[in-house]
Design a protein around this motif. Structure first.
Motif, PDB file in Angstrom:
ATOM      1  N   ILE A  10       0.950  -1.152   0.128  1.00  0.00           N
ATOM      2  CA  ILE A  10      -0.094   0.024  -0.040  1.00  0.00           C
ATOM      3  C   ILE A  10       0.860   1.206  -0.034  1.00  0.00           C
ATOM      4  CG2 ILE A  10      -1.646   1.430   1.372  1.00  0.00           C
ATOM      5  CD1 ILE A  10      -2.893  -1.289   2.213  1.00  0.00           C
ATOM      6  N   ALA A  11       1.981   1.273   0.757  1.00  0.00           N
ATOM      7  CA  ALA A  11       2.857   2.443   0.688  1.00  0.00           C
ATOM      8  C   ALA A  11       3.585   2.566  -0.493  1.00  0.00           C
ATOM      9  CB  ALA A  11       4.143   2.150   1.863  1.00  0.00           C
ATOM     10  N   VAL A  12       3.829   1.669  -1.400  1.00  0.00           N
ATOM     11  CA  VAL A  12       4.347   1.738  -2.680  1.00  0.00           C
ATOM     12  C   VAL A  12       3.353   2.497  -3.410  1.00  0.00           C
ATOM     13  CG1 VAL A  12       5.426   0.656  -4.786  1.00  0.00           C
ATOM     14  CG2 VAL A  12       6.115  -0.020  -2.580  1.00  0.00           C
ATOM     15  N   GLY A  16       5.411   6.112   3.041  1.00  0.00           N
ATOM     16  CA  GLY A  16       6.173   5.250   4.001  1.00  0.00           C
ATOM     17  C   GLY A  16       5.023   3.937   4.468  1.00  0.00           C
ATOM     18  N   ARG A  17       6.013   3.023   4.829  1.00  0.00           N
ATOM     19  CA  ARG A  17       5.189   2.159   5.559  1.00  0.00           C
ATOM     20  C   ARG A  17       4.370   2.325   6.642  1.00  0.00           C
ATOM     21  NH1 ARG A  17       4.624  -2.029   9.047  1.00  0.00           N
ATOM     22  NH2 ARG A  17       4.369  -4.273   8.357  1.00  0.00           N
ATOM     23  N   MET A  77      -0.946   3.615   9.441  1.00  0.00           N
ATOM     24  CA  MET A  77      -1.845   4.519  10.297  1.00  0.00           C
ATOM     25  C   MET A  77      -2.870   4.978   9.508  1.00  0.00           C
ATOM     26  SD  MET A  77      -2.110   6.031  13.174  1.00  0.00           S
ATOM     27  CE  MET A  77      -0.644   5.815  14.173  1.00  0.00           C
ATOM     28  N   ARG A  78      -2.747   5.391   8.399  1.00  0.00           N
ATOM     29  CA  ARG A  78      -3.902   5.720   7.409  1.00  0.00           C
ATOM     30  C   ARG A  78      -5.074   4.387   7.424  1.00  0.00           C
ATOM     31  NH1 ARG A  78      -0.885   8.407   2.186  1.00  0.00           N
ATOM     32  NH2 ARG A  78       0.168  10.171   3.551  1.00  0.00           N
ATOM     33  N   LEU A  79      -4.442   3.256   7.253  1.00  0.00           N
ATOM     34  CA  LEU A  79      -5.448   2.229   6.967  1.00  0.00           C
ATOM     35  C   LEU A  79      -6.134   2.013   8.285  1.00  0.00           C
ATOM     36  CD1 LEU A  79      -6.561  -0.258   5.425  1.00  0.00           C
ATOM     37  CD2 LEU A  79      -4.579  -1.415   6.185  1.00  0.00           C
TER      38      LEU A  79
END
Length: 195
Positions: A136-138, A143-144, A149-151
């Motif tokens: 997801i970060a990519v 960043g991971r 945190m967003r998820l």
């Protein structure tokens, strides 16, 4: 392996995944889906020297940008049609659904629609595309830790909307057993062993 061979392998392996990704975000707009997917792989061809070892999350990131362009173009065309007076309401065509037309679980989709575009996208990447936090970060270009945190926050906001919109219980509250606890990540995402 040459850059051309790397691109060809990525195309063969991920064409349908990218097509599904785009189609889920442009429902009922088949012609546009094909255009966006073609644009994604055109960008990938031009940047074939930059393709990472695991290209799917990167391709999803390219698709997000191509979708944004397509949606902006669709909005411009829609506004032009509205200004010209060719919309359905100008011609008296109103479509009314019957009371039983609501699909099962439609309230879940309504809850998802109430979230911000960023929340919807991260939840879809996790649930529909089955990406882990690192992938997801990519796809999002962050960043991971930020993706994680967003998820987490998007899942919490979705849970709030689902609780607000869920189907009305059939029995009075005093006659119902208390609901079983739902894990925070059970709403839309499954753990697939990713980071």
């Amino acid at each position: 392996m040459s850059n051309d061979e790397i691109f060809a392998a990525a195309y063969r392996e991920h064409y349908w995944a990218v097509s599904r990704y785009v189609a889920r975000r442009l429902p009922g707009r088949t012609g546009e889906v094909e255009e966006v997917v073609a644009e994604v792989f055109t960008v990938a061809w031009r940047r074939r020297a930059d393709l990472p070892a695991s290209p799917l999350p990167w391709l999803y990131g390219v698709a997000r940008n191509c979708l944004a362009n397509a949606v902006r173009g669709y909005g411009r065309r829609r506004r032009l049609v509205d200004r010209l007076g060719n919309d359905e309401t100008a011609h008296g065509r109103h479509v009314v659904d019957s009371p039983d037309a609501e699909a099962p679980g439609a309230w879940v989709h309504e809850a998802l629609d109430r979230l911000s575009p960023a929340d919807r996208e991260i939840l879809r990447l996790a649930a529909w595309e089955e990406l882990g936090a690192e992938e997801i970060a990519v796809a999002l270009g962050c960043g991971r830790r930020a993706a994680t945190m967003r998820l987490h926050r998007a899942r919490r906001r979705l849970r709030t909307e689902i609780d607000r919109l869920g189907p009305a219980p059939s029995a009075p509250a005093e006659d119902r057993p208390p609901p079983a606890p739902v894990p925070a990540d059970a709403t839309l995402c499954k753990d697939h062993g990713h980071g």
